[in-house]
Motif scaffolding. Sequence first.
Motif, short mmCIF file in Angstrom:
data_model
loop_
_atom_site.label_atom_id
_atom_site.label_comp_id
_atom_site.label_asym_id
_atom_site.label_seq_id
_atom_site.Cartn_x
_atom_site.Cartn_y
_atom_site.Cartn_z
N ALA A 1 13.51 11.08 -1.93
CA ALA A 1 13.31 12.37 -1.27
C ALA A 1 14.30 12.55 -0.12
N LEU A 2 14.56 11.48 0.61
CA LEU A 2 15.50 11.54 1.72
C LEU A 2 16.92 11.80 1.22
N GLU B 1 5.10 6.91 -0.06
CA GLU B 1 6.05 5.93 0.45
C GLU B 1 7.05 5.47 -0.62
N GLU B 2 6.58 5.30 -1.84
CA GLU B 2 7.46 4.82 -2.91
C GLU B 2 8.55 5.83 -3.28
N GLY C 1 10.53 15.73 -9.97
CA GLY C 1 9.22 15.20 -10.32
C GLY C 1 8.55 14.43 -9.20
N ILE C 2 8.97 14.71 -7.97
CA ILE C 2 8.38 14.05 -6.80
C ILE C 2 7.29 14.94 -6.22
N MET D 1 0.84 -1.18 0.00
CA MET D 1 0.00 0.00 0.00
C MET D 1 0.88 1.25 0.00
N ASN D 2 0.58 2.19 -0.86
CA ASN D 2 1.35 3.42 -0.99
C ASN D 2 0.65 4.52 -0.21
N LYS D 3 1.31 5.02 0.84
CA LYS D 3 0.70 6.05 1.67
C LYS D 3 1.69 7.19 1.86
N PRO D 4 1.20 8.38 2.21
CA PRO D 4 2.11 9.50 2.45
C PRO D 4 2.89 9.32 3.76
N VAL D 5 4.18 9.64 3.71
CA VAL D 5 5.03 9.57 4.89
C VAL D 5 5.79 10.88 5.04
#
Length: 75
Positions: A67-68, A61-62, A29-30, A1-5
């Motif tokens: 991003a980090l 999440e993907e 493009g993120i 499952m792809n969720k915002p983190v």
Amino acid sequence: MNKPVTVAIFTSNFDMKYILFKEMLDEAGIEYMLVNEITSTIDGIYKGSPSNIGIELRVMEENFEEALEILNSIQ
């Protein structure tokens, strides 16, 4: 499952790292979302607002690892 983190929390929308990070995410493009941006901005205006509210920058999440890496490159 792809969720915002949450990738990072900033104390002000005038923080140069915050501004640069958003620009670099745009260039990569993120897509991201901001949580508490308005509340954090008006914190200094309204004395009753909590002072510990920060601006949370979240990505899906993907995209977290990429991003980090971007965030670490500017710190």
